[in-house]
Design a protein around this motif. Structure first.
Motif, mmCIF file in Angstrom:
data_model
loop_
_atom_site.group_PDB
_atom_site.id
_atom_site.type_symbol
_atom_site.label_atom_id
_atom_site.label_comp_id
_atom_site.label_asym_id
_atom_site.label_seq_id
_atom_site.Cartn_x
_atom_site.Cartn_y
_atom_site.Cartn_z
ATOM 1 N N PRO A 13 45.974 32.422 19.868
ATOM 2 C CA PRO A 13 46.467 33.240 20.988
ATOM 3 C C PRO A 13 47.077 32.427 22.127
ATOM 4 O O PRO A 13 47.892 32.944 22.883
ATOM 5 C CB PRO A 13 45.221 33.976 21.464
ATOM 6 N N GLY A 14 46.677 31.160 22.259
ATOM 7 C CA GLY A 14 47.324 30.287 23.234
ATOM 8 C C GLY A 14 48.650 29.779 22.721
ATOM 9 O O GLY A 14 49.687 29.894 23.381
ATOM 10 N N GLY A 15 48.644 29.240 21.506
ATOM 11 C CA GLY A 15 49.833 28.619 20.933
ATOM 12 C C GLY A 15 50.965 29.575 20.658
ATOM 13 O O GLY A 15 52.118 29.330 21.052
ATOM 14 N N TYR A 16 50.678 30.698 19.983
ATOM 15 C CA TYR A 16 51.790 31.580 19.640
ATOM 16 C C TYR A 16 52.367 32.274 20.864
ATOM 17 O O TYR A 16 53.579 32.524 20.951
ATOM 18 C CB TYR A 16 51.406 32.564 18.520
ATOM 19 N N VAL A 17 51.512 32.580 21.860
ATOM 20 C CA VAL A 17 52.013 33.179 23.113
ATOM 21 C C VAL A 17 52.863 32.164 23.871
ATOM 22 O O VAL A 17 53.924 32.503 24.409
ATOM 23 C CB VAL A 17 50.846 33.692 23.979
ATOM 24 N N ALA A 18 52.424 30.904 23.906
ATOM 25 C CA ALA A 18 53.216 29.849 24.554
ATOM 26 C C ALA A 18 54.583 29.734 23.890
ATOM 27 O O ALA A 18 55.618 29.627 24.566
ATOM 28 C CB ALA A 18 52.482 28.515 24.484
ATOM 29 N N ALA A 19 54.595 29.771 22.555
ATOM 30 C CA ALA A 19 55.860 29.655 21.818
ATOM 31 C C ALA A 19 56.793 30.818 22.134
ATOM 32 O O ALA A 19 57.995 30.635 22.372
ATOM 33 C CB ALA A 19 55.580 29.588 20.321
ATOM 34 N N ILE A 20 56.248 32.033 22.156
ATOM 35 C CA ILE A 20 57.070 33.215 22.469
ATOM 36 C C ILE A 20 57.656 33.115 23.866
ATOM 37 O O ILE A 20 58.852 33.354 24.082
ATOM 38 C CB ILE A 20 56.241 34.505 22.326
ATOM 39 N N ARG A 21 56.810 32.741 24.836
ATOM 40 C CA ARG A 21 57.297 32.679 26.229
ATOM 41 C C ARG A 21 58.347 31.587 26.385
ATOM 42 O O ARG A 21 59.339 31.763 27.103
ATOM 43 C CB ARG A 21 56.140 32.448 27.197
ATOM 44 N N CYS A 22 58.147 30.456 25.707
ATOM 45 C CA CYS A 22 59.156 29.388 25.760
ATOM 46 C C CYS A 22 60.492 29.895 25.203
ATOM 47 O O CYS A 22 61.555 29.656 25.787
ATOM 48 C CB CYS A 22 58.681 28.172 24.956
ATOM 49 N N ALA A 23 60.421 30.599 24.076
ATOM 50 C CA ALA A 23 61.642 31.130 23.466
ATOM 51 C C ALA A 23 62.308 32.158 24.380
ATOM 52 O O ALA A 23 63.539 32.174 24.521
ATOM 53 C CB ALA A 23 61.314 31.745 22.112
ATOM 54 N N GLN A 24 61.501 33.005 25.016
ATOM 55 C CA GLN A 24 62.050 33.997 25.943
ATOM 56 C C GLN A 24 62.796 33.333 27.098
ATOM 57 O O GLN A 24 63.779 33.884 27.614
ATOM 58 C CB GLN A 24 60.927 34.873 26.509
ATOM 59 N N LEU A 25 62.330 32.162 27.474
ATOM 60 C CA LEU A 25 62.931 31.441 28.599
ATOM 61 C C LEU A 25 64.096 30.551 28.168
ATOM 62 O O LEU A 25 64.592 29.741 28.938
ATOM 63 C CB LEU A 25 61.857 30.597 29.305
ATOM 64 N N GLY A 26 64.516 30.718 26.922
ATOM 65 C CA GLY A 26 65.726 30.048 26.453
ATOM 66 C C GLY A 26 65.536 28.677 25.852
ATOM 67 O O GLY A 26 66.516 27.962 25.609
ATOM 68 N N MET A 27 64.294 28.305 25.585
ATOM 69 C CA MET A 27 64.039 26.979 25.020
ATOM 70 C C MET A 27 63.982 27.035 23.489
ATOM 71 O O MET A 27 63.427 27.976 22.922
ATOM 72 C CB MET A 27 62.720 26.425 25.565
ATOM 73 N N LYS A 28 64.560 26.047 22.850
ATOM 74 C CA LYS A 28 64.461 25.929 21.398
ATOM 75 C C LYS A 28 63.036 25.491 21.079
ATOM 76 O O LYS A 28 62.576 24.443 21.540
ATOM 77 C CB LYS A 28 65.472 24.909 20.873
ATOM 78 N N THR A 29 62.331 26.308 20.276
ATOM 79 C CA THR A 29 60.878 26.142 20.145
ATOM 80 C C THR A 29 60.434 26.011 18.694
ATOM 81 O O THR A 29 60.923 26.723 17.812
ATOM 82 C CB THR A 29 60.165 27.360 20.784
ATOM 83 N N ALA A 30 59.484 25.115 18.480
ATOM 84 C CA ALA A 30 58.839 24.954 17.176
ATOM 85 C C ALA A 30 57.355 25.239 17.311
ATOM 86 O O ALA A 30 56.732 24.922 18.329
ATOM 87 C CB ALA A 30 59.043 23.539 16.656
ATOM 88 N N LEU A 31 56.781 25.863 16.287
ATOM 89 C CA LEU A 31 55.343 26.130 16.237
ATOM 90 C C LEU A 31 54.786 25.486 14.980
ATOM 91 O O LEU A 31 55.283 25.722 13.877
ATOM 92 C CB LEU A 31 55.083 27.641 16.224
ATOM 93 N N ILE A 32 53.740 24.678 15.146
ATOM 94 C CA ILE A 32 53.148 23.947 14.020
ATOM 95 C C ILE A 32 51.741 24.475 13.770
ATOM 96 O O ILE A 32 50.916 24.539 14.694
ATOM 97 C CB ILE A 32 53.094 22.434 14.327
ATOM 98 N N GLU A 33 51.461 24.866 12.535
ATOM 99 C CA GLU A 33 50.146 25.419 12.184
ATOM 100 C C GLU A 33 49.676 24.817 10.862
ATOM 101 O O GLU A 33 50.408 24.822 9.879
ATOM 102 C CB GLU A 33 50.224 26.944 12.071
ATOM 103 N N LYS A 34 48.447 24.319 10.846
ATOM 104 C CA LYS A 34 47.938 23.642 9.650
ATOM 105 C C LYS A 34 47.672 24.603 8.495
ATOM 106 O O LYS A 34 47.755 24.237 7.330
ATOM 107 C CB LYS A 34 46.684 22.841 9.979
ATOM 108 N N TYR A 35 47.325 25.871 8.826
ATOM 109 C CA TYR A 35 47.029 26.845 7.776
ATOM 110 C C TYR A 35 48.253 27.696 7.452
ATOM 111 O O TYR A 35 49.190 27.786 8.237
ATOM 112 C CB TYR A 35 45.873 27.752 8.204
ATOM 113 N N SER A 36 48.195 28.368 6.305
ATOM 114 C CA SER A 36 49.308 29.241 5.913
ATOM 115 C C SER A 36 49.313 30.532 6.711
ATOM 116 O O SER A 36 50.312 31.242 6.759
ATOM 117 C CB SER A 36 49.215 29.571 4.415
ATOM 118 N N SER A 37 48.194 30.836 7.345
ATOM 119 C CA SER A 37 48.048 32.065 8.121
ATOM 120 C C SER A 37 48.123 31.757 9.616
ATOM 121 O O SER A 37 47.378 30.923 10.125
ATOM 122 C CB SER A 37 46.697 32.714 7.793
#
Length: 468
Positions: A13-37
């Motif tokens: 909930p911290g990471g994916y929300v951070a990624a969404i907000r970064c993208a909303q603000l116009g930043m090219k964003t990557a999200l890294i997750e160790k699991y498939s889910s």
């Protein structure tokens, strides 16, 4: 090599929300997750699945104990199909995870599956499960790797009979006697799930009361209610041994008189909190400082000692709550974008999703006394509400603590039906520094559980609740 404005390590909930907000603000964003889910602990083995099981077990409990009084007759015996409950839980999890995938696509966020490991302060190696790896570059990096269940050093978790919350969410049978070590949120919630389904549940807690970080009045009320439901409590007990013998688990503890007490159950749930998870991060390669307890040190901008690297959620100080992590994710994204956001940590609510639910925000009475702040108190019992009598949920109360001089609300503590939702009223009021009188003069729909907040405010203002 792909280059990004922001890379987020961890998709909770911290990471994916951070990624969404970064993208909303116009930043090219990557999200890294160790699991498939995607979704981290909360969506996969925490908040969401536990609430699904709590709701299912609540329906069963109502069917067995309360349907008849509501004029509902069920032909034959009401039975538990635990596997179907677990399957439904997983369906809820899968739907929620799919929702996160949709949001990643919608916001054009690149998702990488693998363990994110620092190569240096701007490069991350992503090690995939097939042994392959790739490296990406990012101007800014947000660490959101979350936490994992804590354990006591002498306990061997076999994940079959001596289990954590993760295993408790996918049990194959209802325990005969579940011994829960730890009287905090997770232990009580999962304990109530299996107690409703027929297990004997014993809670062994080191402190002198359950939910020890919350206001003592809430602890007292919840203890009384859960005891009525059949849960057994052993507070001020220090566990010093957990041994499995076949299908039996023997737990030995010492009570406050230093007398040894023995508990025997077929399952033992170890629920003694959580600890930051930074395994595989290789933080040293980036120069990121990690404290003695495994927490990453940050400043008031949630910036680590490396200026382009931030950390949020369970890996930094503060309560390990999904909504705290989400707020921090939004906060950091906006800081990186040059905005000036704020978080009031005093107004992060805490909730226990037992039934009755428990919710609180602001200062406890114990904290106010410790800080020497003069306050006044207003209480109102849920049983005095028409809504509570209509639903049959008469247990609980609302307690408001207000400054003795200014009447500003300093803390709100409640236990009762749906207080996990009602607490938002208190958070809103306190965010705008409302007085108890302000709340008392607001119109509350009738009949609702929220009317208890108005009545408690009236009691705190000048001791004039209308309905008691």
């Amino acid at each position: 090599m792909s280059t990004y404005d922001v890379a987020v390590i961890g998709s909770g909930p911290g990471g994916y929300v951070a990624a969404i907000r970064c993208a909303q603000l116009g930043m090219k964003t990557a999200l890294i997750e160790k699991y498939s889910s995607l979704g981290g602990t909360c969506l996969n083995v925490g908040c969401i699945p536990s609430k699904a099981l709590l709701d299912s077990s609540h329906h069963y409990d109502d069917a067995v104990k309360h349907f008849e009084e509501h004029g509902i007759e069920v032909p034959g015996e009401v039975k538990v199909n635990l596997q179907k409950m677990v399957d439904r839980k997983q369906s809820v999890v899968d739907q929620t995870v799919d929702g996160i995938k949709f949001l990643m696509d919608k916001n054009k966020i690149d998702v990488f599956e693998g363990v994110g490991s620092f190569k240096d302060a701007t490069h991350i190696d992503i090690k995939k499960s097939d042994g392959k790896s790739e490296t990406i570059e990012a101007k800014n990096i947000i660490i959101a790797t979350g936490s994992k269940p804590s354990n006591l050093p002498f306990i061997k978790l076999d994940k079959e009979r001596v289990i954590t919350s993760t295993e408790a969410l996918k049990m194959k049978e209802v325990p005969k006697h579940l011994v829960v070590i730890g009287g905090g949120v997770i232990g009580l919630e999962l304990g109530q799930v299996y107690m409703r389904l027929g297990a004997e549940v014993s809670v062994v807690e080191y402190m002198d009361r359950i939910i020890p970080t919350m206001d003592a009045a809430l602890s007292k009320e919840l203890t009384k209610t859960l005891k009525k439901q059949g849960m057994k409590f052993y507070v001020s007990h220090q566990v010093n041994s957990v041994e499995r013998n076949g299908d039996e688990v023997v737990i030995k503890a010492k009570d406050k008189k230093d007398k040894e007490v023995e508990f025997k159950g077929d399952y033992c749930l170890v629920s003694v909190g959580r600890k930051p998870y930074t395994d595989g991060l290789n933080a040293d390669a980036a120069g990121v400082k990690i404290g003695d307890r495994g927490m990453i040190e940050v400043n008031d901008q949630l910036q680590t000692n490396v200026k382009n690297i931030y950390a949020i959620g369970d890996v930094i100080k503060g309560p390990m709550l999904a909504h705290k992590a989400s707020e921090e994710g939004t906060f950091v994204a906006e800081v990186i974008a040059g905005q000036k956001p704020h978080i009031n940590y005093n107004l992060i609510p805490g909730v226990v999703y037992t039934w009755p639910e428990v919710a609180a925000v602001g200062k406890t009475e114990e904290q106010l006394k410790e800080e020497g702040i003069k306050y006044k108190e207003g209480k109102f019992p849920m049983r005095a509400l028409g809504r509570s009598r209509a639903s049959g949920d008469i247990e609980g109360m609302v307690k408001i603590l207000a400054d003795e001089t200014t009447d500003e609300v300093l803390g709100v503590h409640m236990i009762g039906a749906r207080v996990a939702d009602v607490i938002a009223e208190a958070v809103t009021a306190m965010e705008f520094r409302a007085s108890a009188e302000d709340i008392s003069r607001m119109s509350h729909a009738h009949p609702t559980y929220a009317e208890a907040v108005k009545e408690a405010a009236l009691a705190a203002t000048d001791n004039r609740p209308l309905h008691i």
